[in-house]
Design an enzyme around this catalytic site. Sequence first.
Site, PDB file in Angstrom:
ATOM      1  N   SER A 303       1.592  -3.718   7.557  1.00  0.00           N
ATOM      2  CA  SER A 303       0.576  -4.664   7.113  1.00  0.00           C
ATOM      3  C   SER A 303       0.469  -4.648   5.601  1.00  0.00           C
ATOM      4  CB  SER A 303      -0.785  -4.311   7.715  1.00  0.00           C
ATOM      5  OG  SER A 303      -1.281  -3.107   7.141  1.00  0.00           O
ATOM      6  N   ASP A 304       0.056  -5.770   5.030  1.00  0.00           N
ATOM      7  CA  ASP A 304      -0.409  -5.713   3.657  1.00  0.00           C
ATOM      8  C   ASP A 304      -1.679  -4.873   3.642  1.00  0.00           C
ATOM      9  OD1 ASP A 304      -0.720  -6.129   0.946  1.00  0.00           O
ATOM     10  OD2 ASP A 304      -0.404  -8.290   1.056  1.00  0.00           O
ATOM     11  N   TRP A 305      -2.067  -4.404   2.484  1.00  0.00           N
ATOM     12  CA  TRP A 305      -3.131  -3.408   2.369  1.00  0.00           C
ATOM     13  C   TRP A 305      -4.482  -3.997   2.794  1.00  0.00           C
ATOM     14  CZ3 TRP A 305       1.244  -1.725   2.101  1.00  0.00           C
ATOM     15  CH2 TRP A 305       1.604  -0.453   1.667  1.00  0.00           C
ATOM     16  N   GLY A 306      -4.927  -3.593   3.981  1.00  0.00           N
ATOM     17  CA  GLY A 306      -6.145  -4.133   4.551  1.00  0.00           C
ATOM     18  C   GLY A 306      -5.920  -5.390   5.360  1.00  0.00           C
ATOM     19  N   GLY A 307      -4.668  -5.725   5.619  1.00  0.00           N
ATOM     20  CA  GLY A 307      -4.358  -6.930   6.378  1.00  0.00           C
ATOM     21  C   GLY A 307      -4.409  -6.751   7.879  1.00  0.00           C
TER      22      GLY A 307
END
Length: 817
Positions: A303-307
């Site tokens: 995931s993208d960071w916090g995605g």
Amino acid sequence: MASIAHLIFSGLLAATVANSQQYEGSSRNEDAFNYVQPRNTTIFGQYGHSPAVLPSPNSTGLGEWHAAYAKAREFVSLLTLEEKADMVTGQPGPCVGNIVAIPRLGFNGLCLQDGPMAIRVADYASVFSAGVTAASTWDRDILYERAFAMGQEFRAKGAHIALSPVAGPLGRSAYGGRNWEGFAADPYLTGIAMELSVQGYHDAGVQATPKHFIGNEQETQRNPTFDPNGTVTDVLQEALSSNIDDRTMHELYLWPFANAAHAKAASFMCSYQRLNGSYACQNSKVLNGLLKEELGFQGYVMSDWGGTHSGVASIEAGLDMNMPGGLGPYGTIPEAGSFFGGNVTQAVKNGTVDEARVDDMIVRIMTPYYWLGQDQDFPSVDPSSADLNTFSPRSTWLREFNLTGERSRDVRGDHAKLIRRHGAEATILLKNENNALPLKSPKALAIFGNDAGEPTMGAVNKANFEFGTLAAGGGSGTGRFTYVVSSLEAIKSRAKRANTLVQYWLNNTEVATTDVTTLWVPTPPDACLVFLKTWAEEGEDREHLSVDYDGNNVVFSVARKCNNTIVITHSSGINELPFADHPNVTAILAAHYPGQESGNSIVDVLYGDVNPSGRLPYTIARNGSDYNAPPTTEIATTGKEDWQAWFDEKLEIDYRYFDAHNISVLYEFGFGLSYTTFNLSDINAEPLVKSISSVPEQLPIQPGGNPALWENVYNVSVVVTNSGDVKGKAVPQLYVTFPDNTPAGTPPKQLRGFDKVPLKPGESRAVSFQLMRRDLSYWDVVSQQWLIPEGEFVIRVGFSSRDLREMIRITPVTDST
């Protein structure tokens, strides 16, 4: 998922994101570009619009990964369930992303680091050219060696995984805040850059992470708006939904990611925004269907960071690694829990998630680790990373990290020479009247503009700054400079050798409002060099397309009094250039973000040590209002899921749009001048196979998809001649026009080949372009496959998308069965 979320978050108070690195932009200025979503916009909610593709396919070790795959399976067989949860869940630590070590198995963990132009969380590392700068070279060798050199530095700093390269954003909108991190507003050029970049990183022993998959074409509302009075998962408005039809997805946005998969990319990073309603990191159609099935991707999806916005749903949809592992904005509140972590353990125990799915997640993670030999003599993480990492400072760590080895190790080697050369090769000569360039032993030079001097806001470009040269943009894609060579510094150094008088004025306000003849003494200079800049950063889209800090009026003020005004821009990408037709503006150079050797690179071009051979990777329109596909910057309704971006332009972005609507432009896609001239002649086209059918042979899927699509089916050759007086590099470009019976919406022409050819004066050289089946195919939404249309194609070769000098017609399909 809702019941699990209640178990996780019941009783949690809202938490602030202390000490984390924020990338959400501030509110837009009143005079900023604005596109308000119409009230009658169709709203796609999170469920029911993107088809489900379940279960997530298991990896098999395709693409010469069989030995590494076997090692990965053996590794997984030795893990406890708790260790399995650790392997798929990030932890705060010294790197931007961290997978913790398992000492009993000799596994030292994984270090994930930004980014696409440098290893960002590091000292004594190089800052290379930005993606848009590299694409401007139109040079395959440079695209590869840039990634290879960066990979060497990542590895030497102990980073296993580079969060790079970037194909999302592709450049749908001229205002995209992160367009500069990617390559070009064209899937073919970006695809070549992606494939070569992946190969470069991997050859250096570092895992490449193509991102942001997929449809991440604007920054505004890329993340949900969290309720400041709620828990860490309470959302007031969901992230924007990029709504993309099937054909557009395949022919534009998936195309360059297919190149990355074909290059056997280790991992993919899914993007923040929603896609056809569903969050990209839990969109099974995209992750399972397109990536893992259609493209045969064998690596892992992070995931993208916090995605990550769910646990079980994301796992089933194809997400393999949750980064950085915590909850809240950017996932930076690990003490509040995780969608993965312990919930993976619980979900396996209660039967919600099949343990075999978790096993495959880890096999996918470990296969490229073994394939690249990262289990053997891999450097330790540089301890200084822990001190520089503002995303997860030591106070947030929940686990111990054994940081050994040399601190602040210098990993730059001789990369400065390479960066300098790359910056010069990327510089685009847009105008050169009266042979203003190269400079001819000037006796006096006048330097203007706030971009010319030394940077004034430290080693990292955290925000826009008025005074100092701009060699990189902002956000996670920037770099930490050990030094920056400013244009003024480099010019003064060069001028000193020739006893040239150099005078300079770097305050834009002063220059724009002053009669410049009162500044220089004693006589007018031989040339006036005006240095302008345009900032862009992660988290916000650009507010305008003009140069920053009243740069246009700086040019007009200088050009009123100086009949040899030369403009140089250091920009994130597209600029309006209202001064381009001014008779006293004799030359314009677009240098983008060249990295640490910025000034040296531009001086090499100004003085003719390097003949400029950069070409535009996008179109410069005559007016900003000529561009289509604006980002949605505001909505007029208040529904939780109301933020939408309908990609109604379909395939018509950048030059495809301008061509389809016959719109005049200032400088077209692929354009760039040289200090010499080139000609083309003797075009020829020959099939490379005996029989070409419309439908590809259905071969077993390999990384990149059906291997038949990657088969070369036609060869086009042309002779390139240097017709000028100095050596230079030609950039012949091949464009394809599809038959009239191709479905409606097909662009008038599409880039399908390019080369960079060094030539001495009078020298000629034959250049060949090999066309693959995919280059001559369109995506058929009915049969769900790539088809070559029957009928006549027009092949054109030239020096830009609107300077096409040689033409030939071919009819590829000879077998209609």
